[in-house]
Every structure is written in C-alpha cells, then in structure tokens.
Write a protein that holds these residues in place. Structure first.
Motif, PDB file in Angstrom:
ATOM      1  N   THR A   1     -17.739   3.276   0.406  1.00 29.62           N
ATOM      2  CA  THR A   1     -18.294   3.014  -0.924  1.00 29.62           C
ATOM      3  C   THR A   1     -18.555   1.526  -1.107  1.00 29.62           C
ATOM      4  OG1 THR A   1     -17.091   4.916  -1.822  1.00 29.62           O
ATOM      5  CG2 THR A   1     -17.959   3.331  -3.402  1.00 29.62           C
ATOM      6  N   LYS A   2     -17.685   0.695  -0.564  1.00 30.54           N
ATOM      7  CA  LYS A   2     -17.914  -0.755  -0.633  1.00 30.54           C
ATOM      8  C   LYS A   2     -19.227  -1.121   0.054  1.00 30.54           C
ATOM      9  CE  LYS A   2     -16.027  -5.286   0.579  1.00 30.54           C
ATOM     10  NZ  LYS A   2     -14.916  -6.055   1.181  1.00 30.54           N
ATOM     11  N   LEU A   3     -19.459  -0.605   1.241  1.00 31.95           N
ATOM     12  CA  LEU A   3     -20.697  -0.884   1.964  1.00 31.95           C
ATOM     13  C   LEU A   3     -21.912  -0.404   1.177  1.00 31.95           C
ATOM     14  CD1 LEU A   3     -19.650   0.081   5.609  1.00 31.95           C
ATOM     15  CD2 LEU A   3     -20.055  -2.229   4.727  1.00 31.95           C
TER      16      LEU A   3
ATOM     17  N   ILE B   1     -16.479  -7.153  -4.376  1.00 32.68           N
ATOM     18  CA  ILE B   1     -16.027  -5.760  -4.313  1.00 32.68           C
ATOM     19  C   ILE B   1     -14.726  -5.714  -3.521  1.00 32.68           C
ATOM     20  CG2 ILE B   1     -16.602  -3.411  -3.609  1.00 32.68           C
ATOM     21  CD1 ILE B   1     -19.550  -4.241  -3.630  1.00 32.68           C
ATOM     22  N   GLU B   2     -13.730  -5.082  -4.078  1.00 32.47           N
ATOM     23  CA  GLU B   2     -12.443  -4.944  -3.397  1.00 32.47           C
ATOM     24  C   GLU B   2     -12.102  -3.474  -3.199  1.00 32.47           C
ATOM     25  OE1 GLU B   2      -9.123  -7.280  -4.483  1.00 32.47           O
ATOM     26  OE2 GLU B   2     -10.334  -8.845  -5.454  1.00 32.47           O
ATOM     27  N   VAL B   3     -11.567  -3.170  -2.032  1.00 30.54           N
ATOM     28  CA  VAL B   3     -11.106  -1.808  -1.751  1.00 30.54           C
ATOM     29  C   VAL B   3      -9.623  -1.722  -2.088  1.00 30.54           C
ATOM     30  CG1 VAL B   3     -10.765  -0.020  -0.006  1.00 30.54           C
ATOM     31  CG2 VAL B   3     -12.793  -1.511   0.097  1.00 30.54           C
ATOM     32  N   ILE B   4      -9.313  -0.914  -3.095  1.00 26.97           N
ATOM     33  CA  ILE B   4      -7.911  -0.571  -3.384  1.00 26.97           C
ATOM     34  C   ILE B   4      -7.851   0.950  -3.373  1.00 26.97           C
ATOM     35  CG2 ILE B   4      -5.968  -0.727  -4.976  1.00 26.97           C
ATOM     36  CD1 ILE B   4      -7.072  -3.283  -6.083  1.00 26.97           C
ATOM     37  N   THR B   5      -7.317   1.490  -2.318  1.00 25.22           N
ATOM     38  CA  THR B   5      -7.275   2.944  -2.166  1.00 25.22           C
ATOM     39  C   THR B   5      -6.313   3.545  -3.185  1.00 25.22           C
ATOM     40  OG1 THR B   5      -5.430   2.947  -0.598  1.00 25.22           O
ATOM     41  CG2 THR B   5      -7.664   2.703   0.314  1.00 25.22           C
TER      42      THR B   5
END
Length: 435
Positions: free
Chosen positions: A214-216, A226-230
């Motif tokens: 989703t970030k890509l 944009i940060e990935v926090i699962t």
C-alpha cells in the motif's frame, strides 16, 4: 515527560466487534505510556454489523470519548431487508451469485450516491463540532482512520479551515480495494473516488498504512511522508486450554465468497478417502461469519460431517480457539488487489504457538511476514499437490505429538512496540515546531 493531546477520529469503537476496531483500540490503550493523551471521537448512534461487549473492558476510564450523532442510510434502508443491509454494512459485498434486484440497487447506491461511503453524512456535523473543540482545547494533531474513508474527509475539511497537524491512517486501501469493482461504479463516480483519494493523500501531513505494498501504491499519488505501521498482537490474559484432541484446522474470522479455497477442500477430501487415520482424526473448525458459497463448496466436497461451524464468537473466545486448535487457516482472495492485505488476525495467529497454513496470491505482504517469523507455510492457489503434502506432514507431526512452531522476531509486532512507533510519528510535529 510532556503530554501531547491527539484527537482520533474513528467510526469503529467498542462495543463494535470485528477486525476494524482492534487497531485504534490498542493504540489508545498504550499511547499514554509514550506521553500522548488520546481523545477519541466516535458516532453516538452507529450501525455496527458485529458487536462484542467484552471489548468495552479494554477501554481505559481515563480515555476522553467524544460522541456526535450520525445519520446512517443503512439503518434507514433496513426495512427493505435487515440481512442484506447488514451484509452491505459489513463490507460483505463480494457475493456475485444470484443477486436480487434490491441487492443490485443497494450496491449501485452504495458506490454512486454515497461517495466515498455511506458515512459521508457524518462529515459536515463532525467538522462543525470538532473545529470548535480543537480550538477550545488547543489540540495540535488529529488522526483519521478509514475505512470508512469518509472520515478522511473530516480531516480534509479541518485541515483547510484551521491550523492542525493531520495524520491519515489507511487500514485498507481506498480505490484499489477488491470490493470496489463490485460497486457498479459509473465513470463519474470512479473519477470522484480517485479525486478525493488523491486530495486526502496530498493534503494530510503524514500517511499511515498497514502494508509495504500500500505504501508503494500511495507513493505514486503523493510526495507526503508515508509510514508503515502494521497491525499487531496484544498481550492477552486468556485462559490456556489443552490442544484439541482431533486434528483441527481452524479458520477464524469472516469467510467471504471470494476466499473460497477449493484446492483446500479438494485436498482435504482426497486425504479423507486415502487415509483412514486422517478421516478418523480430522475436523474443520469455522469460527466467524461464513458465506453461503463457501459452505456450499464444503458440502460439494463431502466435508459436512467433518465441520464444526461455531459462528461469530467474542474476540476473547476466538483467541482461546486460536491457541487450542492444531493448525490455523489463513485464506486471502487470489487477486493482485489483495497482495497488500495483511489480515489483522495474522499477528494473533503468530503468537498462538500454532502453525499457520496460508493460501493467497503470489508475493503477498503477509507471505513475507509468515516466512520471516517462521510461523507457518504459504501456498498459492495453483499449488494443490504441495498443499496436500503439507497437510499430511502436519498430520504426521500431530500423531507424533510433535506439531509445533518455533517463531522468531515477533516482538516488533507487539501492540506496545507499534504504538511506540506511532508516538514517534506524532512527536515529529513537536520537533518541527521547536525548530
């Protein structure tokens, strides 16, 4: 430690059940540990498809909760069909077979009239209410979380009208989510969805997503950070019960029509006919809402006598089943659109100390997590022989009383560690202000 006040705008909150409530319920639980005071804004009269009253005990009495009335078209439409309306509200709109005229009409309205979704009528009253509250209480940061993505429009309007830091959290994608294709969107409606998505992504200060894919995807639409926090797992005090005596394969959560793994049903059916010991020990546990098409497929493969269909249970009871089942099933739709989906239950599965048997599209984000943590195995929908061999291998380990996993690297996915990451994201605004 100084305390930052943060306003969190969310639709799902206890007593809502299902996966949508867990992420921010847990963030709010741990944010005070990192110097952040959460204020939660929710609808006063929501229409939740699932209820879990036990989750209320996870809400601290110190949490400030703001409530404001919402107009719910689903509630208004319930006289047509309570069951169909509930399904649409729950997002179970992928059942392509035998749609009635009412179902087709409701899907068209859902996609073309309620843009981005049926909670859009909550935007204007919320902006009016929150603008005053934010200014009177000196709140510098707001967070909107979707779906429903209409909540991001609340953040968008507040950002335009007052000086405030805005974090937009996407638990799922917006226009590329699988069910969007089923909404019978007109050309105009599709363009409107995309335009709103891009405006949100380019206006907010920071974007949170739950997966690398989703970030890509979003990086193609915006230059904002944009940060990935699962999602993750919490340390739950759950009664530890003995493992099931039978060789149980358990699926926990909604089992939608397009998540219908016929290669699994075929493999199980063949093993039952080929292996008498397997037939004597095997049970399929279904915990949660299961679509008609999935149950029909199970029946077509003559598995009915091996099924324990327990229906929807509380989150606490689901955790007990996770820890007592022999093998945990994780099924995702076989589609390019679902490679970015990391089911929230994956993380609770990972700490259950039971092996995960996952089926999904190639190069899925959750495939990588399972392999990195050594918590199970992953197969594509065209790998039936390999899947069948793996089930037989698990069964042999079960007979030897040696069916277990040796997980690694799970701590990074704890809710507390993930909340620390979130708190650091929030604190960046204070650092910028000080500089």
């Amino acid at each position: 430690m100084s305390t930052n006040k943060v306003l969190i705008i969310t639709y799902y909150w206890p007593p809502a059940g299902g996966p949508g409530v867990q992420r921010w319920l847990k963030f709010v639980k741990y944010l005070p540990d990192f110097g952040v005071a959460p204020i939660v804004y929710i609808p006063e009269n929501p229409s939740y498809p699932l209820l879990d009253e036990k989750l209320l005990s996870d809400v601290s009495d110190k949490t400030i909760i703001l409530r404001n009335k919402i107009f719910e078209p689903y509630a208004l439409a319930s006289f047509l069909s309570k069951n169909k309306t509930k399904k649409l509200g729950a997002g179970i709109i992928t059942q392509k077979k035998k749609q009635s005229f009412i179902e087709k009409a409701m899907l068209w309205i859902r996609g073309n009239i309620f843009i981005p979704d049926a909670r859009v009528f909550w935007v204007k009253p919320s902006v009016k209410y929150l603008k005053k509250y934010i200014q009177e209480n000196n709140i510098e940061t707001i967070i909107t979380t979707g779906p429903p993505h209409s909540l991001h429009l609340i953040g968008l309007e507040l950002k335009k009208q007052i000086k405030v830091n805005w974090i937009a959290d996407f638990r799922d994608p917006w226009t590329t989510i699988g069910y969007h294709k089923e909404l019978k969107l007109s050309k105009w409606a599709r363009a409107k969805h995309k335009a709103l998505e891009k405006e949100v992504l380019t206006t907010c200060d920071t974007i949170l997503v739950t997966s690398p894919t989703t970030k890509l995807e979003f990086e193609m639409l915006t230059s904002q950070p944009i940060e990935v926090i699962t999602n993750g797992y919490d340390v739950e005090k759950i009664e530890r019960k003995p493992l099931d005596e039978n060789f149980t394969l358990a699926h926990i959560g909604s089992f939608l029509s397009e998540r219908n793994p016929k290669i699994l049903w075929g493999s199980l059916s063949e093993l039952i006919h080929e292996n008498e010991a397997f037939a004597n020990h095997f049970k399929l546990k279904l915990i949660g809402a299961v679509s008609r098409e999935v149950l029909q497929s199970i029946s077509e493969y003559n598995l009915d006598n091996f099924v324990q269909n327990l229906g929807y249970v509380s989150h606490e009871e689901a955790l007990i089943h996770q820890r007592s089942s022999q093998v945990l099933l994780l099924i995702e739709i076989d589609s390019e659109d679902t490679k970015c989906i990391i089911p929230g239950k994956l993380f609770e599965y990972m700490v259950s100390e039971r092996p995960i048997l996952a089926i999904g599209p190639k190069n899925s984000d959750f495939e990588n997590i399972i392999k990195q943590t050594n918590t199970g195995v992953f197969y594509q929908y065209n790998e039936k022989n390999e899947l069948k061999s793996q089930i037989l291998s698990y069964f042999s380990q079960y007979l030897d009383n040696n069916l277990k996993v040796n997980a690694v690297g799970l701590q990074k996915y704890s809710r507390k560690n993930l909340t620390k990451q979130l708190a650091m994201t929030i604190s960046k605004f204070n650092i910028k202000k000080q500089n």
